[in-house]
Design a protein around this motif. Sequence first.
Motif, PDB file in Angstrom:
ATOM      1  N   CYS A 176     -10.410  -2.679   8.001  1.00  0.00           N
ATOM      2  CA  CYS A 176      -9.097  -2.321   8.550  1.00  0.00           C
ATOM      3  C   CYS A 176      -8.414  -1.245   7.703  1.00  0.00           C
ATOM      4  O   CYS A 176      -7.664  -0.425   8.226  1.00  0.00           O
ATOM      5  CB  CYS A 176      -8.196  -3.550   8.672  1.00  0.00           C
ATOM      6  SG  CYS A 176      -7.721  -4.310   7.112  1.00  0.00           S
ATOM      7  N   GLY A 177      -8.667  -1.258   6.392  1.00  0.00           N
ATOM      8  CA  GLY A 177      -8.121  -0.193   5.535  1.00  0.00           C
ATOM      9  C   GLY A 177      -6.772  -0.503   4.922  1.00  0.00           C
ATOM     10  O   GLY A 177      -6.172   0.361   4.298  1.00  0.00           O
ATOM     11  N   ILE A 178      -6.272  -1.740   5.073  1.00  0.00           N
ATOM     12  CA  ILE A 178      -4.983  -2.105   4.462  1.00  0.00           C
ATOM     13  C   ILE A 178      -5.072  -1.944   2.947  1.00  0.00           C
ATOM     14  O   ILE A 178      -4.152  -1.435   2.316  1.00  0.00           O
ATOM     15  CB  ILE A 178      -4.581  -3.550   4.843  1.00  0.00           C
ATOM     16  CG1 ILE A 178      -4.258  -3.641   6.331  1.00  0.00           C
ATOM     17  CG2 ILE A 178      -3.378  -4.023   4.018  1.00  0.00           C
ATOM     18  CD1 ILE A 178      -3.885  -5.015   6.824  1.00  0.00           C
ATOM     19  N   LYS A 222       6.895  -3.624   6.242  1.00  0.00           N
ATOM     20  CA  LYS A 222       7.883  -3.169   5.258  1.00  0.00           C
ATOM     21  C   LYS A 222       8.900  -2.249   5.926  1.00  0.00           C
ATOM     22  O   LYS A 222      10.097  -2.335   5.637  1.00  0.00           O
ATOM     23  CB  LYS A 222       7.176  -2.429   4.125  1.00  0.00           C
ATOM     24  CG  LYS A 222       6.481  -3.360   3.158  1.00  0.00           C
ATOM     25  CD  LYS A 222       5.881  -2.582   2.014  1.00  0.00           C
ATOM     26  CE  LYS A 222       5.145  -3.497   1.071  1.00  0.00           C
ATOM     27  NZ  LYS A 222       4.225  -2.764   0.199  1.00  0.00           N
ATOM     28  N   ALA A 271       4.357  -8.719   5.193  1.00  0.00           N
ATOM     29  CA  ALA A 271       4.406  -7.636   4.214  1.00  0.00           C
ATOM     30  C   ALA A 271       5.025  -8.118   2.906  1.00  0.00           C
ATOM     31  O   ALA A 271       4.918  -7.445   1.886  1.00  0.00           O
ATOM     32  CB  ALA A 271       5.191  -6.455   4.768  1.00  0.00           C
ATOM     33  N   TYR A 272       5.686  -9.285   2.940  1.00  0.00           N
ATOM     34  CA  TYR A 272       6.249  -9.896   1.735  1.00  0.00           C
ATOM     35  C   TYR A 272       5.645 -11.288   1.575  1.00  0.00           C
ATOM     36  O   TYR A 272       6.311 -12.298   1.836  1.00  0.00           O
ATOM     37  CB  TYR A 272       7.783  -9.964   1.850  1.00  0.00           C
ATOM     38  CG  TYR A 272       8.414  -8.599   2.042  1.00  0.00           C
ATOM     39  CD1 TYR A 272       8.762  -7.829   0.937  1.00  0.00           C
ATOM     40  CD2 TYR A 272       8.625  -8.073   3.307  1.00  0.00           C
ATOM     41  CE1 TYR A 272       9.313  -6.569   1.102  1.00  0.00           C
ATOM     42  CE2 TYR A 272       9.165  -6.804   3.482  1.00  0.00           C
ATOM     43  CZ  TYR A 272       9.505  -6.060   2.367  1.00  0.00           C
ATOM     44  OH  TYR A 272      10.032  -4.815   2.532  1.00  0.00           O
ATOM     45  N   ASN A 279      -4.635   1.619   2.014  1.00  0.00           N
ATOM     46  CA  ASN A 279      -3.273   2.075   2.304  1.00  0.00           C
ATOM     47  C   ASN A 279      -2.252   1.529   1.316  1.00  0.00           C
ATOM     48  O   ASN A 279      -1.268   2.192   1.006  1.00  0.00           O
ATOM     49  CB  ASN A 279      -2.904   1.648   3.734  1.00  0.00           C
ATOM     50  CG  ASN A 279      -1.770   2.455   4.309  1.00  0.00           C
ATOM     51  OD1 ASN A 279      -1.787   3.674   4.252  1.00  0.00           O
ATOM     52  ND2 ASN A 279      -0.777   1.778   4.851  1.00  0.00           N
ATOM     53  N   GLU A 280      -2.479   0.302   0.834  1.00  0.00           N
ATOM     54  CA  GLU A 280      -1.495  -0.339  -0.039  1.00  0.00           C
ATOM     55  C   GLU A 280      -1.757  -0.103  -1.523  1.00  0.00           C
ATOM     56  O   GLU A 280      -0.927  -0.445  -2.345  1.00  0.00           O
ATOM     57  CB  GLU A 280      -1.443  -1.847   0.245  1.00  0.00           C
ATOM     58  CG  GLU A 280      -0.929  -2.217   1.631  1.00  0.00           C
ATOM     59  CD  GLU A 280       0.379  -1.544   1.983  1.00  0.00           C
ATOM     60  OE1 GLU A 280       1.301  -1.522   1.152  1.00  0.00           O
ATOM     61  OE2 GLU A 280       0.478  -0.993   3.095  1.00  0.00           O
ATOM     62  N   GLU A 295      -4.750   0.165   9.353  1.00  0.00           N
ATOM     63  CA  GLU A 295      -4.388   0.090   7.928  1.00  0.00           C
ATOM     64  C   GLU A 295      -2.876   0.022   7.725  1.00  0.00           C
ATOM     65  O   GLU A 295      -2.404  -0.212   6.618  1.00  0.00           O
ATOM     66  CB  GLU A 295      -5.001   1.261   7.148  1.00  0.00           C
ATOM     67  CG  GLU A 295      -4.325   2.610   7.335  1.00  0.00           C
ATOM     68  CD  GLU A 295      -4.885   3.398   8.492  1.00  0.00           C
ATOM     69  OE1 GLU A 295      -5.589   2.813   9.336  1.00  0.00           O
ATOM     70  OE2 GLU A 295      -4.596   4.612   8.563  1.00  0.00           O
ATOM     71  N   LYS A 296      -2.087   0.205   8.804  1.00  0.00           N
ATOM     72  CA  LYS A 296      -0.638   0.301   8.631  1.00  0.00           C
ATOM     73  C   LYS A 296       0.104  -1.027   8.844  1.00  0.00           C
ATOM     74  O   LYS A 296       1.327  -1.050   8.900  1.00  0.00           O
ATOM     75  CB  LYS A 296      -0.081   1.360   9.595  1.00  0.00           C
ATOM     76  CG  LYS A 296      -0.583   2.754   9.279  1.00  0.00           C
ATOM     77  CD  LYS A 296       0.454   3.808   9.579  1.00  0.00           C
ATOM     78  CE  LYS A 296       0.252   5.073   8.804  1.00  0.00           C
ATOM     79  NZ  LYS A 296      -1.005   5.743   9.043  1.00  0.00           N
ATOM     80  N   THR A 297      -0.636  -2.145   8.986  1.00  0.00           N
ATOM     81  CA  THR A 297       0.005  -3.440   9.259  1.00  0.00           C
ATOM     82  C   THR A 297       1.104  -3.772   8.252  1.00  0.00           C
ATOM     83  O   THR A 297       2.236  -4.072   8.634  1.00  0.00           O
ATOM     84  CB  THR A 297      -1.054  -4.560   9.241  1.00  0.00           C
ATOM     85  OG1 THR A 297      -2.019  -4.246  10.234  1.00  0.00           O
ATOM     86  CG2 THR A 297      -0.454  -5.913   9.546  1.00  0.00           C
ATOM     87  N   VAL A 298       0.750  -3.698   6.964  1.00  0.00           N
ATOM     88  CA  VAL A 298       1.707  -4.069   5.925  1.00  0.00           C
ATOM     89  C   VAL A 298       2.829  -3.037   5.848  1.00  0.00           C
ATOM     90  O   VAL A 298       4.013  -3.384   5.726  1.00  0.00           O
ATOM     91  CB  VAL A 298       0.971  -4.232   4.576  1.00  0.00           C
ATOM     92  CG1 VAL A 298       1.948  -4.415   3.441  1.00  0.00           C
ATOM     93  CG2 VAL A 298       0.011  -5.406   4.632  1.00  0.00           C
ATOM     94  N   GLU A 299       2.439  -1.767   5.978  1.00  0.00           N
ATOM     95  CA  GLU A 299       3.424  -0.683   5.949  1.00  0.00           C
ATOM     96  C   GLU A 299       4.456  -0.870   7.067  1.00  0.00           C
ATOM     97  O   GLU A 299       5.663  -0.692   6.854  1.00  0.00           O
ATOM     98  CB  GLU A 299       2.662   0.636   6.140  1.00  0.00           C
ATOM     99  CG  GLU A 299       3.431   1.871   5.783  1.00  0.00           C
ATOM    100  CD  GLU A 299       2.595   3.126   6.033  1.00  0.00           C
ATOM    101  OE1 GLU A 299       1.417   3.147   5.633  1.00  0.00           O
ATOM    102  OE2 GLU A 299       3.123   4.066   6.651  1.00  0.00           O
ATOM    103  N   TYR A 329      -3.142  -8.505   0.135  1.00  0.00           N
ATOM    104  CA  TYR A 329      -2.846  -8.094   1.504  1.00  0.00           C
ATOM    105  C   TYR A 329      -4.047  -8.153   2.448  1.00  0.00           C
ATOM    106  O   TYR A 329      -3.906  -7.891   3.632  1.00  0.00           O
ATOM    107  CB  TYR A 329      -2.271  -6.672   1.512  1.00  0.00           C
ATOM    108  CG  TYR A 329      -0.819  -6.599   1.082  1.00  0.00           C
ATOM    109  CD1 TYR A 329       0.141  -7.389   1.709  1.00  0.00           C
ATOM    110  CD2 TYR A 329      -0.399  -5.739   0.085  1.00  0.00           C
ATOM    111  CE1 TYR A 329       1.468  -7.321   1.335  1.00  0.00           C
ATOM    112  CE2 TYR A 329       0.935  -5.666  -0.302  1.00  0.00           C
ATOM    113  CZ  TYR A 329       1.870  -6.458   0.334  1.00  0.00           C
ATOM    114  OH  TYR A 329       3.184  -6.391  -0.019  1.00  0.00           O
TER     115      TYR A 329
END
Lengths: 83, 293
Positions: free
Chosen positions: A64-66, B219, B176-177, A69-70, B212-216, A44
């Motif tokens: 960014c911290g992804i 989804k 996110a996928y 977070n993931e 940090e919430k891009t992928v979240e 990611y």
Amino acid sequence: MSQRRRLAISRPVTGACGKTGSWRVFSPLIDREKCNACGLCAMYCPEAAISEDLAIDYDFCKGCGICANECPKKAVSMEREDK
Amino acid sequence: MTEIPREEYILKCTSACAGCGGTLSLRYVLKAAGRDTILVVPACCTSVIQGTYPNTAFNIPVYNVAFASAAACASGMSTALRAAGKKTHVIVYAGDGGTVDIGIQALSGAFERGTDFLYICYDNEAYGNTGMQRSGATPLGARTTTTPAGKTQPKKDLDAIVAAHKPPYMATACPAYPKDLFQKVEKALSYRGPTFIHILSPCPPGWRFSTEKTVEMGKLAVRTGMWVLYEREQGKVTINGPSKAAMVKPLPAEEYLRAQGRFGGISAEAVSRMKDDAAALAQRLQKEEKGIC
């Protein structure tokens, strides 16, 4: 060749936009004890700054911290940089 | 399962914002396309993040063109390459402004001519590059710098417009996928003729959520049914796994909307209209999948 040089063609280089690691406010740190090497953080990371063996390239990580977070194991923590 | 190649075609590092959904998508698009690819980029974030002349972070040929001409340029390029007997992939990587507003006539023209190229629209639902002005793809109720009280019109249904051209393959995706995105790009490139992929690309500064919430957020968009992952091969619709699950048991749309600052002042009517639109789309796609309409 001299004529070719006049064309406005950019060449691929590492660090074309400078060392973006200086943008970072929080740094990701991987706790190897908790990490089960699933590789989601590397998957990611928008900048591909995490390598195959999950080493973070701090010259280019923008913080960014992804990854933190993931991470399903919560093995990545974000620590404030002291600058 | 498809193995995603390790090779990266974007060198470290682009000047994209931290947590950029568009760069994450592009990583997987290029991994799927491989070395023998030419990227056509109209004015959008991707034309800016490459770096400054004479350097570029992109390790494949990139042709930067004017806003309105991406599809026309790619169509000509692909025709020339095929005439020369080359199989090079031509991919347009355009933002939502360059697709639904400014580039739509070139897109329509190229799809009508049926030339062999892949058009990818990465949709962050506003003109992100110039500071988040509203575009045709901005959803109802979203605040942008030009709609400070929230947009009063719904999002333009780009997929229906493209589907009307009857391309051999079109799909929607979300970074996110990544595996799903990777497989869709591979599949699109295996078809001859114009193909289209619409990627919802979460944008932290524009949508106003933390990086940090891009992928979240991607989804959440799928799980709440606000974004549906599906593909249309030769007219046959297949709804993909994550969206199929979301249609059986969706999360409340408020979870997606409340997480973003741009929906800060959204009215209850706008929320219910968005829910109705999402439900109508889901119903239509389910019917099409079963071959009812």
